[in-house]
Design a protein around this motif. Structure first.
Motif, mmCIF file in Angstrom:
data_model
loop_
_atom_site.group_PDB
_atom_site.id
_atom_site.type_symbol
_atom_site.label_atom_id
_atom_site.label_comp_id
_atom_site.label_asym_id
_atom_site.label_seq_id
_atom_site.Cartn_x
_atom_site.Cartn_y
_atom_site.Cartn_z
ATOM 1 N N HIS A 62 0.852 -1.176 0.000
ATOM 2 C CA HIS A 62 0.000 0.000 0.000
ATOM 3 C C HIS A 62 0.894 1.234 0.000
ATOM 4 C CE1 HIS A 62 -3.286 2.691 0.974
ATOM 5 N NE2 HIS A 62 -2.613 3.129 2.030
ATOM 6 N N ASP A 63 0.568 2.237 -0.811
ATOM 7 C CA ASP A 63 1.314 3.497 -0.837
ATOM 8 C C ASP A 63 2.750 3.296 -1.327
ATOM 9 O OD1 ASP A 63 1.273 6.197 -0.597
ATOM 10 O OD2 ASP A 63 1.425 6.275 1.578
ATOM 11 N N TRP A 64 2.923 2.472 -2.335
ATOM 12 C CA TRP A 64 4.241 2.189 -2.878
ATOM 13 C C TRP A 64 4.903 3.427 -3.470
ATOM 14 C CZ3 TRP A 64 7.827 -1.369 -2.429
ATOM 15 C CH2 TRP A 64 8.811 -1.512 -3.411
ATOM 16 N N ASP A 65 4.096 4.322 -4.045
ATOM 17 C CA ASP A 65 4.656 5.529 -4.665
ATOM 18 C C ASP A 65 5.404 6.380 -3.648
ATOM 19 O OD1 ASP A 65 3.629 4.786 -7.089
ATOM 20 O OD2 ASP A 65 1.878 6.104 -7.006
ATOM 21 N N ALA A 66 4.920 6.408 -2.418
ATOM 22 C CA ALA A 66 5.615 7.177 -1.376
ATOM 23 C C ALA A 66 7.002 6.609 -1.125
ATOM 24 C CB ALA A 66 4.796 7.181 -0.089
ATOM 25 N N PHE A 67 7.127 5.277 -1.151
ATOM 26 C CA PHE A 67 8.434 4.645 -0.961
ATOM 27 C C PHE A 67 9.363 4.958 -2.124
ATOM 28 C CE2 PHE A 67 11.108 0.895 -1.942
ATOM 29 C CZ PHE A 67 11.999 1.016 -0.892
ATOM 30 N N VAL A 68 8.850 4.890 -3.328
ATOM 31 C CA VAL A 68 9.674 5.184 -4.497
ATOM 32 C C VAL A 68 10.216 6.613 -4.422
ATOM 33 C CG1 VAL A 68 9.663 5.446 -7.002
ATOM 34 C CG2 VAL A 68 8.498 3.499 -5.948
ATOM 35 N N ALA A 69 9.363 7.544 -3.984
ATOM 36 C CA ALA A 69 9.794 8.937 -3.852
ATOM 37 C C ALA A 69 10.875 9.078 -2.790
ATOM 38 C CB ALA A 69 8.597 9.824 -3.515
ATOM 39 N N LEU A 70 10.702 8.403 -1.650
ATOM 40 C CA LEU A 70 11.708 8.460 -0.595
ATOM 41 C C LEU A 70 13.033 7.852 -1.061
ATOM 42 C CD1 LEU A 70 9.768 7.538 2.675
ATOM 43 C CD2 LEU A 70 10.919 9.688 2.157
ATOM 44 N N ARG A 71 12.949 6.769 -1.777
ATOM 45 C CA ARG A 71 14.157 6.110 -2.283
ATOM 46 C C ARG A 71 14.940 7.046 -3.195
ATOM 47 N NH1 ARG A 71 12.838 0.640 -5.194
ATOM 48 N NH2 ARG A 71 11.965 2.122 -6.694
ATOM 49 N N GLY A 72 14.223 7.783 -4.029
ATOM 50 C CA GLY A 72 14.885 8.739 -4.912
ATOM 51 C C GLY A 72 15.518 9.885 -4.146
ATOM 52 N N ARG A 73 14.817 10.408 -3.156
ATOM 53 C CA ARG A 73 15.368 11.495 -2.345
ATOM 54 C C ARG A 73 16.606 11.032 -1.581
ATOM 55 N NH1 ARG A 73 10.770 13.450 1.475
ATOM 56 N NH2 ARG A 73 12.468 14.819 2.196
ATOM 57 N N LEU A 74 16.573 9.808 -1.102
ATOM 58 C CA LEU A 74 17.688 9.274 -0.334
ATOM 59 C C LEU A 74 18.938 9.183 -1.211
ATOM 60 C CD1 LEU A 74 17.826 8.098 2.639
ATOM 61 C CD2 LEU A 74 17.876 5.864 1.557
ATOM 62 N N ALA A 75 18.764 8.730 -2.435
ATOM 63 C CA ALA A 75 19.897 8.561 -3.344
ATOM 64 C C ALA A 75 20.513 9.902 -3.725
ATOM 65 C CB ALA A 75 19.450 7.822 -4.601
ATOM 66 N N ALA A 76 19.711 10.966 -3.695
ATOM 67 C CA ALA A 76 20.200 12.282 -4.113
ATOM 68 C C ALA A 76 20.842 13.061 -2.973
ATOM 69 C CB ALA A 76 19.040 13.102 -4.695
ATOM 70 N N GLY A 77 20.718 12.599 -1.738
ATOM 71 C CA GLY A 77 21.212 13.351 -0.588
ATOM 72 C C GLY A 77 22.543 12.844 -0.072
ATOM 73 N N ARG A 78 22.987 13.440 1.037
ATOM 74 C CA ARG A 78 24.269 13.073 1.656
ATOM 75 C C ARG A 78 24.026 11.985 2.704
ATOM 76 N NH1 ARG A 78 26.863 17.893 4.332
ATOM 77 N NH2 ARG A 78 28.725 16.565 4.281
ATOM 78 N N VAL A 79 23.570 10.839 2.226
ATOM 79 C CA VAL A 79 23.200 9.746 3.130
ATOM 80 C C VAL A 79 23.987 8.495 2.773
ATOM 81 C CG1 VAL A 79 21.322 8.306 3.988
ATOM 82 C CG2 VAL A 79 20.876 10.689 3.378
ATOM 83 N N ASP A 80 24.677 7.927 3.776
ATOM 84 C CA ASP A 80 25.354 6.644 3.611
ATOM 85 C C ASP A 80 24.470 5.555 4.215
ATOM 86 O OD1 ASP A 80 27.513 7.956 2.519
ATOM 87 O OD2 ASP A 80 28.640 8.039 4.408
ATOM 88 N N HIS A 81 24.007 4.652 3.369
ATOM 89 C CA HIS A 81 23.179 3.547 3.854
ATOM 90 C C HIS A 81 24.091 2.409 4.288
ATOM 91 C CE1 HIS A 81 20.564 -0.150 2.812
ATOM 92 N NE2 HIS A 81 20.371 0.205 4.075
ATOM 93 N N LEU A 82 24.073 2.090 5.575
ATOM 94 C CA LEU A 82 24.890 1.025 6.130
ATOM 95 C C LEU A 82 23.990 -0.164 6.418
ATOM 96 C CD1 LEU A 82 27.072 3.165 8.565
ATOM 97 C CD2 LEU A 82 27.417 2.715 6.127
ATOM 98 N N ALA A 83 23.931 -1.082 5.474
ATOM 99 C CA ALA A 83 23.043 -2.240 5.586
ATOM 100 C C ALA A 83 23.632 -3.287 6.522
ATOM 101 C CB ALA A 83 22.813 -2.845 4.201
ATOM 102 N N ARG A 84 22.773 -4.191 6.990
ATOM 103 C CA ARG A 84 23.158 -5.337 7.820
ATOM 104 C C ARG A 84 23.907 -4.902 9.082
ATOM 105 N NH1 ARG A 84 26.239 -9.653 4.355
ATOM 106 N NH2 ARG A 84 27.726 -7.941 4.350
ATOM 107 N N HIS A 85 23.457 -3.812 9.680
ATOM 108 C CA HIS A 85 24.061 -3.327 10.923
ATOM 109 C C HIS A 85 23.078 -3.558 12.072
ATOM 110 C CE1 HIS A 85 27.253 -1.633 8.575
ATOM 111 N NE2 HIS A 85 27.798 -1.045 9.631
ATOM 112 N N HIS A 86 23.527 -4.363 13.002
ATOM 113 C CA HIS A 86 22.731 -4.770 14.160
ATOM 114 C C HIS A 86 23.141 -3.880 15.337
ATOM 115 C CE1 HIS A 86 20.471 -7.903 16.392
ATOM 116 N NE2 HIS A 86 21.367 -7.758 17.338
ATOM 117 N N VAL A 87 22.355 -2.835 15.613
ATOM 118 C CA VAL A 87 22.712 -1.854 16.643
ATOM 119 C C VAL A 87 22.336 -2.393 18.020
ATOM 120 C CG1 VAL A 87 22.323 0.478 17.520
ATOM 121 C CG2 VAL A 87 22.412 0.062 15.041
ATOM 122 N N TRP A 88 23.305 -2.425 18.924
ATOM 123 C CA TRP A 88 23.034 -2.966 20.247
ATOM 124 C C TRP A 88 23.233 -1.956 21.381
ATOM 125 C CZ3 TRP A 88 27.316 -3.236 23.519
ATOM 126 C CH2 TRP A 88 28.572 -3.245 22.920
#
Length: 481
Positions: A62-88
C-alpha cells in the motif's frame, strides 16, 4: 585518524527512518542510515530478494509511490546507507557526541562472525519501529501459527503463503490488510476474527473527521474481503488451536465486553494456518537504555515521550514513527521529516521552510489523533487470560506455562512481571520478553512490563563485546582489532 563521524545517525530504514534521513540529507547534514536488512524499507516496505525475480514488487504494498519517492530522495542526498548493521547500544560521549555500537555482517551481524563497528555522530534519530504483541492461547505453539505481520512479511519478502487456508485473527486494522494481501495472493481466508468492534471508532468523531482518507482505506479493505469472500467476525477470538503435527482447525469464541469467552459460543473453523496478532508494541529498547522517558498509550503499551520536534527527554536523541506510539507509515514519514528539521536547526544545517514545518505539524496532529483513537478502540480487554489453561505455554523460550506463572503469584507472592521472571525464568530467553512480556504482566497483575534499562538493547555475543576496545571510531563496515 578519526573516521566515520557523521552529523546524524538514523537507526532504522523503515518509513520514519527513510523520511528522516532523506530530509536531513537535503538540509545539508551528513547522515548514516543503519538497518538490519540488506535493503531499505523496513517491515512495511519489505521486498522480495532479487533472486526471486518479482516482476512487480509494488503490487504487494500500500502506498508504494511514497516509498519510491523516498528512495529517490535518499539517493540524491548526503546519506550513507549502512546495511546489515545490528545496533546494540548507543552511548553519549559529551555534548553533540554520540557513539553507536553495532555488528556488521549477515543477518545484521547477530551471528558469531559479525564484525564490531562504532559510528560517531552529533545526533541520533531512533526509528526502531515496533513488533507484534502476542496473547497466548492453547495450541499457539503448533506449526502453522504465525504472527499476522509475520504472514505479511512472508508474502512480501519471500512470495510465500503460510498455508492454503488461513484464518486471520487478533485485533487491530493490520488484520484487514493481511487478509486482503493473502486473498489477493491466492490463499483461501475463511474468516477474519476481530476481538474488538469497529463501532468503537464512533466514540472518536473528531479523529474520523480529521482523517477522512482512513475511511477510504477501510472501504478498500472491506471491498477486498467481499471480493475474496472473507467473513468478518467481530467481538470474537481464536481461543484454541487444534492439530497434531500442524494446525488443522481453530476454535472461535464470542467475547464479552471485557474479552472473556462467552460460555457455549465456541465453534470450529478448519484451516491449515493461523495468522494472529493483537496490535504492535513500540520498539524502544535502545531509548530506554539511554534513560529516555516513556508514556503509556491507550492500548496499554509504552511509547517514548517526545517534544513537538520529536526529541526525547535525553537531549540529542530524537525518535520518529512507531517508537513514539504506533500510528502507521504515513504518520511515521511525517514524524521523520519533522525530526530532520529539528535536528538541522540544532546542528546548524540549512534552515527549513517554516511553512513546510507548519504543514507537517498540522498533519502529525491529525494522524496522531487517529492513532490514539485506533489504539483505544483495539486495546485488549483484561478478560483474555480466561482463554488460558494451566498447561498453556506462555514463555516459549523458557517453556513456562500459565499454571507455573499463576503458582508464582498465588503461592510465592509475585506481584509483578519482574518477580515472576525471577521465580519462573519467564522472559529470560532469547527474545527477552518481547513475545511473552505483555502476557506475563497480565497474569502477574500489573498489566504491562515497565520500561527496562539494559546495557545491551539486544543479545550480543561475548566475542563481540570483547572486541570493543578503546580507540577512535572507525570506518563503517570495518572491524576493530
Amino acid at each position: 585518524m578519526v573516521k566515520g563521524v557523521y552529523d546524524l545517525v538514523v537507526v532504522g530504514a523503515g518509513p520514519a527512518g527513510l523520511a528522516g534521513a532523506a530530509a536531513a540529507g537535503e538540509l545539508g547534514l551528513h547522515v548514516a542510515l543503519l538497518d538490519l536488512a540488506e535493503g531499505i524499507g523496513g517491515q512495511f516496505y519489505r521486498q522480495p530478494a532479487p533472486a526471486l525475480g518479482a516482476a512487480r514488487p509494488g503490487a504487494l504494498h500500500h502506498d508504494w509511490d511514497a516509498f519510491v519517492a523516498l528512495r529517490g530522495r535518499l539517493a540524491a542526498g548526503r546519506v550513507d546507507h549502512l546495511a546489515r548493521h545490528h545496533v546494540w547500544a548507543v552511548e553519549r560521549g559529551g555534548d553533540d557526541d554520540w557513539t553507536v555500537r553495532a555488528l556488521d555482517g549477515a543477518d545484521g551481524g547477530a551471528e558469531a562472525d559479525g564484525r564490531p563497528v562504532r559510528i560517531r555522530a552529533r545526533a541520533v534519530l531512533l526509528a526502531t519501529g515496533a513488533y507484534e504483541r502476542q496473547l497466548p492461547f492453547p495450541g499457539w505453539t503448533l506449526p502453522g501459527v504465525v504472527g499476522a505481520g509475520g504472514a505479511q512479511a512472508m508474502l512480501k519478502g519471500g512470495l510465500v503463503l503460510p498455508g492454503k487456508r488461513v484464518v486471520v485473527a487478533g485485533s487491530g486494522p493490520l488484520l484487514l490488510a493481511v487478509a486482503s494481501s493473502l486473498g489477493a495472493a491466492g490463499a483461501e481466508v475463511p474468516a477474519v476474527i476481530e476481538a474488538s468492534g469497529y463501532l468503537g471508532y464512533a466514540r472518536h468523531p473528531r479523529a474520523l473527521a480529521a482523517n477522512p482518507h482512513k475511511l477510504g482505506e477501510a472501504a478498500t479493505h472491506g471491498a477486498a474481503l467481499l471480493r475474496h469472500r472473507v467473513a468478518l467476525r467481530t467481538r470474537s477470538a481464536v481461543t484454541e488451536v487444534h492439530g497434531v503435527e500442524r494446525v488443522e482447525a481453530v476454535t472461535v469464541s464470542r467475547l464479552d465486553a471485557r474479552w472473556r469467552p462467552v460460555p457455549g459460543s465456541g465453534y470450529e473453523i478448519a484451516c491449515d494456518a493461523l495468522a494472529v496478532g493483537h496490535g504492535l508494541v513500540p520498539g524502544i529498547e535502545l531509548a530506554t537504555t539511554l534513560g529516555c522517558a516513556t508514556r503509556r498509550t491507550p492500548d496499554n503499551t509504552l511509547a517514548l515521550a517526545l517534544t513537538p520536534g520529536q526529541e526525547t527527554s535525553v537531549r540529542g536523541v530524537w525518535a520518529a514513527g512507531e517508537a513514539g506510539g504506533v500510528g502507521g507509515a504515513q504518520l511515521a514519514r511525517v514524524e521523520g521529516e519533522l525530526a530532520a528539521f529539528a535536528i538541522a536547526a540544532r546542528l546548524g544545517g540549512r534552515p527549513g521552510a517554516d511553512r513546510r514545518v507548519r504543514r507537517l505539524l498540522s498533519r502529525r496532529t491529525r494522524l496522531r489523533t487517529f492513532a490514539e483513537a485506533m489504539a483505544a478502540t483495539h486495546a485488549p480487554g483484561p478478560g483474555w487470560t480466561g482463554w488460558l489453561t494451566d498447561g498453556t505455554e506462555v514463555c516459549r523460550c523458557e517453556e513456562v506455562t500459565a499454571g507455573r506463572i499463576r503458582e508464582a503469584v498465588t503461592e510465592q507472592g509475585a506481584r509483578d512481571a519482574r518477580t515472576v521472571k525471577l521465580f519462573t525464568r519467564a522472559g529470560m530467553g532469547w527474545c527477552q520478553g518481547r513475545m511473552c512480556g505483555a502476557a506475563v504482566s497480565c497474569l502477574a497483575g500489573d498489566g504491562q512490563p515497565p520500561a527496562q534499562r539494559r546495557p545491551l538493547a539486544v543479545p550480543v555475543t561475548l566475542g563481540a563485546l570483547a572486541a570493543q576496545v578503546p580507540g577512535d571510531a572507525e570506518e563503517p563496515g570495518q572491524s576493530q582489532t
